[in-house]
Structure formats: structure tokens, C-alpha cells
Design a protein around this motif. Sequence first.
Motif, PDB file in Angstrom:
ATOM      1  N   VAL A 207       0.863  -1.185   0.000  1.00  0.00           N
ATOM      2  CA  VAL A 207       0.000   0.000   0.000  1.00  0.00           C
ATOM      3  C   VAL A 207       0.897   1.231   0.000  1.00  0.00           C
ATOM      4  N   PHE A 208       0.629   2.198  -0.877  1.00  0.00           N
ATOM      5  CA  PHE A 208       1.425   3.418  -0.877  1.00  0.00           C
ATOM      6  C   PHE A 208       0.632   4.581  -1.463  1.00  0.00           C
ATOM      7  N   ARG A 209       1.166   5.777  -1.235  1.00  0.00           N
ATOM      8  CA  ARG A 209       0.614   7.022  -1.767  1.00  0.00           C
ATOM      9  C   ARG A 209       1.687   7.658  -2.641  1.00  0.00           C
ATOM     10  N   ASP A 210       1.318   8.194  -3.810  1.00  0.00           N
ATOM     11  CA  ASP A 210       2.326   8.836  -4.650  1.00  0.00           C
ATOM     12  C   ASP A 210       2.396  10.330  -4.364  1.00  0.00           C
ATOM     13  N   GLU A 211       3.295  11.025  -5.047  1.00  0.00           N
ATOM     14  CA  GLU A 211       3.543  12.435  -4.747  1.00  0.00           C
ATOM     15  C   GLU A 211       2.358  13.326  -5.073  1.00  0.00           C
ATOM     16  N   GLN A 212       1.463  12.862  -5.936  1.00  0.00           N
ATOM     17  CA  GLN A 212       0.287  13.677  -6.251  1.00  0.00           C
ATOM     18  C   GLN A 212      -0.864  13.411  -5.293  1.00  0.00           C
ATOM     19  N   GLY A 213      -0.747  12.350  -4.496  1.00  0.00           N
ATOM     20  CA  GLY A 213      -1.802  12.032  -3.547  1.00  0.00           C
ATOM     21  C   GLY A 213      -2.671  10.859  -3.943  1.00  0.00           C
ATOM     22  N   ASN A 214      -2.410  10.222  -5.107  1.00  0.00           N
ATOM     23  CA  ASN A 214      -3.100   8.999  -5.478  1.00  0.00           C
ATOM     24  C   ASN A 214      -2.705   7.882  -4.513  1.00  0.00           C
ATOM     25  N   VAL A 215      -3.601   6.924  -4.284  1.00  0.00           N
ATOM     26  CA  VAL A 215      -3.276   5.788  -3.430  1.00  0.00           C
ATOM     27  C   VAL A 215      -3.344   4.495  -4.243  1.00  0.00           C
ATOM     28  N   VAL A 216      -2.479   3.552  -3.881  1.00  0.00           N
ATOM     29  CA  VAL A 216      -2.379   2.274  -4.586  1.00  0.00           C
ATOM     30  C   VAL A 216      -2.294   1.153  -3.564  1.00  0.00           C
TER      31      VAL A 216
ATOM     32  N   GLU B 220      -9.785  16.556 -16.440  1.00  0.00           N
ATOM     33  CA  GLU B 220      -8.519  16.656 -17.179  1.00  0.00           C
ATOM     34  C   GLU B 220      -7.646  15.427 -16.979  1.00  0.00           C
ATOM     35  N   MET B 221      -8.101  14.480 -16.157  1.00  0.00           N
ATOM     36  CA  MET B 221      -7.411  13.202 -15.923  1.00  0.00           C
ATOM     37  C   MET B 221      -6.039  13.360 -15.285  1.00  0.00           C
ATOM     38  N   VAL B 222      -5.783  14.461 -14.566  1.00  0.00           N
ATOM     39  CA  VAL B 222      -4.433  14.697 -14.065  1.00  0.00           C
ATOM     40  C   VAL B 222      -4.001  13.628 -13.065  1.00  0.00           C
ATOM     41  N   GLY B 223      -4.928  13.142 -12.235  1.00  0.00           N
ATOM     42  CA  GLY B 223      -4.571  12.097 -11.289  1.00  0.00           C
ATOM     43  C   GLY B 223      -4.196  10.810 -11.977  1.00  0.00           C
ATOM     44  N   MET B 224      -5.019  10.386 -12.936  1.00  0.00           N
ATOM     45  CA  MET B 224      -4.759   9.140 -13.662  1.00  0.00           C
ATOM     46  C   MET B 224      -3.516   9.245 -14.533  1.00  0.00           C
ATOM     47  N   LEU B 225      -3.333  10.377 -15.194  1.00  0.00           N
ATOM     48  CA  LEU B 225      -2.146  10.562 -16.032  1.00  0.00           C
ATOM     49  C   LEU B 225      -0.869  10.480 -15.199  1.00  0.00           C
ATOM     50  N   HIS B 226      -0.853  11.124 -14.040  1.00  0.00           N
ATOM     51  CA  HIS B 226       0.324  11.084 -13.177  1.00  0.00           C
ATOM     52  C   HIS B 226       0.569   9.659 -12.684  1.00  0.00           C
ATOM     53  N   LEU B 227      -0.484   8.992 -12.272  1.00  0.00           N
ATOM     54  CA  LEU B 227      -0.353   7.628 -11.760  1.00  0.00           C
ATOM     55  C   LEU B 227       0.261   6.694 -12.800  1.00  0.00           C
ATOM     56  N   ILE B 228      -0.292   6.710 -14.010  1.00  0.00           N
ATOM     57  CA  ILE B 228       0.126   5.738 -15.023  1.00  0.00           C
ATOM     58  C   ILE B 228       1.452   6.114 -15.675  1.00  0.00           C
ATOM     59  N   ASP B 229       1.630   7.389 -15.973  1.00  0.00           N
ATOM     60  CA  ASP B 229       2.814   7.798 -16.731  1.00  0.00           C
ATOM     61  C   ASP B 229       4.036   8.045 -15.846  1.00  0.00           C
ATOM     62  N   LYS B 230       3.828   8.308 -14.550  1.00  0.00           N
ATOM     63  CA  LYS B 230       4.964   8.619 -13.676  1.00  0.00           C
ATOM     64  C   LYS B 230       5.108   7.637 -12.519  1.00  0.00           C
ATOM     65  N   THR B 231       4.042   7.480 -11.737  1.00  0.00           N
ATOM     66  CA  THR B 231       4.149   6.684 -10.512  1.00  0.00           C
ATOM     67  C   THR B 231       4.440   5.216 -10.795  1.00  0.00           C
ATOM     68  N   LEU B 232       3.630   4.583 -11.656  1.00  0.00           N
ATOM     69  CA  LEU B 232       3.818   3.148 -11.882  1.00  0.00           C
ATOM     70  C   LEU B 232       5.192   2.833 -12.472  1.00  0.00           C
ATOM     71  N   PRO B 233       5.656   3.567 -13.508  1.00  0.00           N
ATOM     72  CA  PRO B 233       7.009   3.284 -14.013  1.00  0.00           C
ATOM     73  C   PRO B 233       8.090   3.480 -12.954  1.00  0.00           C
TER      74      PRO B 233
ATOM     75  N   LYS C 188       7.860   2.950  -9.871  1.00  0.00           N
ATOM     76  CA  LYS C 188       7.782   1.836  -8.923  1.00  0.00           C
ATOM     77  C   LYS C 188       8.078   0.489  -9.581  1.00  0.00           C
ATOM     78  N   GLY C 189       8.373   0.512 -10.876  1.00  0.00           N
ATOM     79  CA  GLY C 189       8.590  -0.743 -11.597  1.00  0.00           C
ATOM     80  C   GLY C 189       7.314  -1.534 -11.802  1.00  0.00           C
ATOM     81  N   LEU C 190       6.165  -0.821 -11.855  1.00  0.00           N
ATOM     82  CA  LEU C 190       4.869  -1.465 -12.006  1.00  0.00           C
ATOM     83  C   LEU C 190       4.253  -1.138 -13.357  1.00  0.00           C
ATOM     84  N   THR C 191       3.346  -1.966 -13.778  1.00  0.00           N
ATOM     85  CA  THR C 191       2.565  -1.699 -14.977  1.00  0.00           C
ATOM     86  C   THR C 191       1.186  -2.304 -14.769  1.00  0.00           C
ATOM     87  N   TYR C 192       0.324  -2.192 -15.759  1.00  0.00           N
ATOM     88  CA  TYR C 192      -0.993  -2.806 -15.669  1.00  0.00           C
ATOM     89  C   TYR C 192      -1.367  -3.349 -17.039  1.00  0.00           C
ATOM     90  N   ASP C 193      -2.211  -4.371 -17.052  1.00  0.00           N
ATOM     91  CA  ASP C 193      -2.584  -5.039 -18.299  1.00  0.00           C
ATOM     92  C   ASP C 193      -4.021  -4.773 -18.712  1.00  0.00           C
TER      93      ASP C 193
END
Length: 443
Positions: A60-69, A174-187, A189-194
Motif C-alpha cells: 500500500v502506498f501514496r504517490d507524490e500527487q496524492g493517489n493511493v495504490v 482533465e485526468m491529471v490524477g490518472m495521467l500522473h499515476l500511469i505515466d509517472k508513478t507506476l514506471p 515503482k517498476g509497475l505496470t498494468y494489463d
Amino acid sequence: MSEVLEGKLIQAIKEITEALHDDMVAFSQKLIQTPSISGTEKELADLNIAEMEKLGYDEVFRDEQGNVVGIVKGTEDGPTIMFNSHMDHVSPGDKNNWEGYDPYGGLIDICKVDNQEKEPDEAECIHGRGASDVKCGEAMQIYSGGLLVKLKEKGFQFKGNYMFTGVVQEEPAEMVGMLHLIDKTLPAKGLTYDAMVSSEATSLKLYCGHRGRVEMLITVYGRTSHGSAPWLGINSIYKAMPLIEKIKDELYPSLPTDPDLGQASLSLNIIECSPGALSIVPDKCMLSLDRRTLPGETAEIAVAQIQKIIDELASKDPEFKADVKVKTAVETSYTGVSYEASKDMNPWKISKDHGFVKAAAEALESVGQTPKYGYWDFGTDASKTCGIDRKPTIGYSPMQEQYAHTPYDKCRTDFMKKALEGNVALFIHAAASGKEGFEKVEW
């Protein structure tokens, strides 16, 4: 029917659903009781993190924009399926319109509901802002991970990784949360999604797409003069009138239609003028347009259609001057991260014959649900996952679209129970399906 979801596993899913149901409903009440208008989601994010940790998520973690995973790892290697909710909600508006319900109360009662075929006219519902968009779906997705933890504890095997993502700032579109999560946070962290499953309201149906959204700003120019001598100026409002007529009477009727998503549309929603004083002829008239696009249409195409009308009017009237552009906005998260984002969301749809959709339908059948399909009228962050990334994406949720953003905001608790079973079955079966379940989406 699914071969992976055999009798003992299905029975275990149903038994654990019964055990977790009351806690899931109570958690959804807690989410509704926690205001989280866009940019103020911190307290809600804290609740999500604490609940996932309590339920035993592996990470469980939080990224710099405040999204949680939160991630629950399967017992075998396999794909990572993202189950996504947004943590923000729109304003409750005038509380007098809520007919006795506190928009932040999370009250549960028996109330009238929109009838669906053989469904009863009354059901137990949770009331409050965000109940249908998307806090009850969010609670269901988080508890789906908890159910998977319980299955592992009982010795059941399943493939892949269950990834819950709670993103910030979805409502401004504007999808800023999702864009940050997928384009910055997941890479990072060495993560991806299918693939992705959205918790946006679907009434337990599988939703397979929606139109895109482009917000455009047209500025029509004139020249100021004193209001007592309007002939000395050029009134930008008057100059905008033939443009508005052409947009309404010529452009809108010519827009294309999709057999699944319906007609592309265009709506003039805001008119402003400047300087905006009673005694001054305005030299600027600003028109804000909401353009809903279909697969194959882009923001560039939408802008070019307006520009063509501007050029036609300018060729006939030397005093007519105007320009058009896609609107932008600066969005700042509760952690202080800011983006200047374009108000442009891609359209998308996925075929019912795609392997991921078929796997989802088979999973629902396995737990006694009849698969039905639909498409959203509104936009979602799936514009990123499928509209841009072309990853298999669907919606599956207990919430009902007609209650979103209204003072009748609510969610049925019986639908939440069904969705918890269906969501876990969907993950297990889809993660076990072959590569055809995760092929790039084409339309």
C-alpha cells in the motif's frame, strides 16, 4: 462458464462476501461522511490507505500527487488488473434540495429506487454525495482486495495481481490524477498494468465505452465604445450571433453517430463578455463549448470544424474576427503538485467479443449474475487507459448512473453485495485467461 471458478471457490467467495458485507457498507458510509471535493482528498486517501492495510494488502502506498495504490499479489504469476476509483466528488449544491438527507450523512434506509425489470421498487440504500460517484464502488473495490486476501488464507490459488488505485481530481475532467499515476508513478515503482476495471456507475452491467470530451473556447472580437453611442463601436456579442446560429443549425446536425455510443454532440454552455459593464459596448465575447466526440474524432478535428465556420464568416464580413482553442486549466492536488492540463478526453469503446469482456461475462455467470452491457453518457478516466493506452477496459459497479451529481445521490446495498462477488470473480477468471484477454483494443 469459467473452469477456473469451480464450486468450492465460488462457495468461498460467497461465504466471505457475507462475512465482509457489513464492514464494506460501514466503510462506504465513512467515505461519504468524509468530504473530498477535488483538491481536498487527503483525509479520504488516509482512510483508504488505513483500510487496505487493515484488510491485509501486500503493498500500500501514496504517490507524490496524492493517489493511493494497494496491491494483493496472487499465488502465481499473471497479469496485473487495475481496479480504479476516483477519490473526489462534486459539490453537494443547495442542501435544501436533498429532501431531508444530509449530503455528508451516509444515512442508510429503505427507499424507493428506479425499477429494473423484476427488481423491487424499494431497497436499502446509502444516501449522500458521492454514494453513486463513486464512493460505494470504491469501498467495493477495496473490499474485493480484502476478499482475495481471505481466499489466500484459506489456501485458494489464483494468478496475477489485484491493483486498487484511488486517484485524485477526476471530476474536473482533465485526468491529471490518472495521467500522473500511469505515466509517472507506476514506471517509477517498476509497475505496470494489463487491463482496467472502473468503478464508475454501471448498475451491475459491464460498460464498454463512452464518448470523448473537448472543451473549446471561442473568442469573438469587437471594439469598445460608450453605450450611448453604440455605432462608434463593434459589438462582439452581435458578431457572435451568426457564429452561434451556424454552430447550432449547421454543425451540430452534421456530427456523426456511433451505433453503440450514440451521436457526437455540441453544447454552448457559457457566454461571457468583456469589459462587462452596462455603459460599454463589449469588445470580447467568449463562448465555451462542450463537444462530445466519437472514436475517430480528435480535438484537432473539433477545433477545425469551428475554425471553418469562423473563416466563412470572416470572408463575408470584414469586421468579423474570432479564434478558437481547446481550454486548459491549472489543477493543484492536496499534496501541492500542479498541472496545466488540456480539457481533452479521448473517446473509446471495447468490443463485447474482446477476450477481456468475454472473461468478465463468464465470471459473472459463474456467480449467478446475467451479463448485461451498456455505455456511459458521461466521461471517465478510462479515456486514459483505453482511449490513449488502448489497454482493455470495462466498467463494473453497484452504483446507478442516474443518481450521479444529483441531490438523490444513493447506492443500493444489495447491489454492493452482488458487486463484491462479481468483482472478485471477474479478477480471478480474467487474470487466468490467455493473452487474448489482454490484447490491444482497436475500434
